[in-house]
Scaffold this motif. Sequence first.
Motif, PDB file in Angstrom:
ATOM      1  N   PHE B 315       0.837  -1.194   0.000  1.00  0.00           N
ATOM      2  CA  PHE B 315       0.000   0.000   0.000  1.00  0.00           C
ATOM      3  C   PHE B 315       0.875   1.248   0.000  1.00  0.00           C
ATOM      4  N   GLY B 316       1.904   1.243   0.859  1.00  0.00           N
ATOM      5  CA  GLY B 316       2.835   2.372   0.885  1.00  0.00           C
ATOM      6  C   GLY B 316       3.515   2.549  -0.457  1.00  0.00           C
ATOM      7  N   LEU B 317       3.901   1.420  -1.050  1.00  0.00           N
ATOM      8  CA  LEU B 317       4.617   1.465  -2.322  1.00  0.00           C
ATOM      9  C   LEU B 317       3.729   2.066  -3.419  1.00  0.00           C
ATOM     10  N   MET B 319       1.103   4.014  -3.049  1.00  0.00           N
ATOM     11  CA  MET B 319       0.866   5.436  -2.783  1.00  0.00           C
ATOM     12  C   MET B 319       2.074   6.253  -3.225  1.00  0.00           C
ATOM     13  N   LEU B 320       3.251   5.737  -2.897  1.00  0.00           N
ATOM     14  CA  LEU B 320       4.497   6.409  -3.275  1.00  0.00           C
ATOM     15  C   LEU B 320       4.605   6.514  -4.788  1.00  0.00           C
ATOM     16  N   LEU B 323       2.305   9.168  -6.141  1.00  0.00           N
ATOM     17  CA  LEU B 323       2.778  10.519  -5.841  1.00  0.00           C
ATOM     18  C   LEU B 323       3.955  10.897  -6.728  1.00  0.00           C
TER      19      LEU B 323
END
Lengths: 290, 355
Positions: B315-317, B319-320, B323
């Motif tokens: 999920f972090g990946l 989102m990153l 962005l």
Amino acid sequence: MQLLANYLTLAALYALIACGYVLVYRVSRVLTLAHGEVMMVGAYLLLTMGTLFHLPPLPAFIAALLMSLVVGLAIYWMVMRRMAGETVFAAVLVTIALGILLRGAMALVWTPRLQYPAEAIAMENPSVALGGSVAVSQASLLIIASAVLVYGGLFLFFRHTTWGVRMRAVGENPRLAAQRGIAPHGPLALAWGIAALTGGLAGMLLSIDTGIDEAMAIIGLKTFPVVLVGGLDSLSGAIIGALVVAGAEILAIYYVDPLVADVAPFLVLLAILMVRPWGLFGTREELDRV
Amino acid sequence: MARASGYLKTGYGQQLVLVETRMQWMLLALLAAALLALPLFASFFLLDLAGQIFLAVIGAVALMLLTGIAGQVSLGHAGLLAAGALVTGILTQEAGAPFWITLPAATIAGALLGLLFGLPSLRLKGLYLGISTLALHFIVVFLGQEYETIRGFSTGISVHPPRIFGWELYDPAAWYYVLLAFDVVVVLFALNLLRSRTGRAWRAVHERDVVAEALGVSVFRAKLSAFVISSALTALAGAVFSYYRGFVSVEAFSLFVTIQYVAMVIIGGLGSILGAILGAIFVTMFPYAIEAALETTGLAAALAGYVFAINYALFGLVMLAFLLFEPDGLAGIWRRLRDYFFLWPFRKTPLAGGE
């Protein structure tokens, strides 16, 4: 007296964590929301030094600190460098995403259960009597000592070394600094590196006392009221902020309710945002620029 | 497919129209028919997933209005959802209030909180605003926790299903239609708001508040109205959520929920309602998609203890990645794809008004 000892320990811990926020903000105008996770990385690295290489405490700390520095540099080089020229909000969101990514990755590598690096590096953490009935753990003393050392070192670094001056120059005006021959990527990367190093140190020392799991990231988050109270771009402000917020928290624990302690920093934060949004020692124009 | 040209407008009314051609009406009708027919075939699991998506859409649209359109950063979204849910829980528990009292009460509480959240926005900008809303999030959650411990509901407050003329709403298919209707109303409300005076004022404040003020837009009113409307909607979503789950606990509204909603808005693409819907679908389905992917590759058994961590990291990946590489989000990708096929074999995108 015990109250005072606890207060100083908490303030020193907050100050040690806060200087990472200040460094990154001062040089790059980005408020990092991944600092709690960076602290965790430091603590986990210390753990690994113990479990994997069986290092004694001092070498383990030195190795973990160096690796934290590398982690900070890598974060800048791989992620934050691309955010140059983007809006501040986008950069802050990137740090949030980075925090989630780090947290997931750490849970994958080190499992989410509570672990004790102190055992892994065979470090003892005896409680030290300070006369009378006052006693603190050895790790607490180390936190206070390293906060003093880190802040002393940073003040000297910013004042007297070429790299320190470069970092201040880039923070003040990146274009002008570049025009004077300072490549901004170096100082920016170094700011992230030192922030990860000091944050990692705070995480390691804290983990000696309490062990390490996901809760550590919350402590990182609870620290940014400290930074805002002091002023986002002021190192000396961070010390004052740490003293104020830790004071509010300790008083809340002893006189109101331990549960209130978790929100006390945020109440202080709201009060300061209403009265003096740029913080006690911050630069006023910062606010207009954001 | 027939689409309005974007250039040949002969009146102001045409600029404001939501659906431009007969073809688009037909596609919308097809979509509506598909959505209405879904419960006839779908399993219980799919219906629950759809319900979660519908709930997420309300929250995401609310946040989109505030952050994507009016440009006000808020990191207190989970706090507002929690406020709506708590008001519902407390009113049901203490006064046995039915849903036609709790829903308006939650909405009003949300609006008041929005006023409170919004007041700092008059002095603070950007980052500082995000942080003050974050502080308010912690305070709302703390108050909720206090209530739960003092009244002895430390495991959570249960909420009875809403009841209309003796008929209780608990059937998944019935919930599906109710939530779908809710979503349609909310989306239409948001779209209409955007083509009204308020919506234009918000966009102006987003672009540059000083210029907006010079043009005669009351920045004070625009900012506060953005906060109030968005917060009221969010609290309403929280209240509906508590009925849907039949259960309220502040545990469910951690900071991660805020991050999820911010991710919906980012991944969907700031500045468009379509983006909020796409983002809500994407973020809600994400963990299930990962799980399904693990199942099909046969790795599920081997990685059983790690599914949560994998979810988190990926999920972090994602989102990153959005962005860094696709700041316009899913809505941007959709727009580009559409233009590509629409203009093919030419490559030039229309300059403006091609919406």
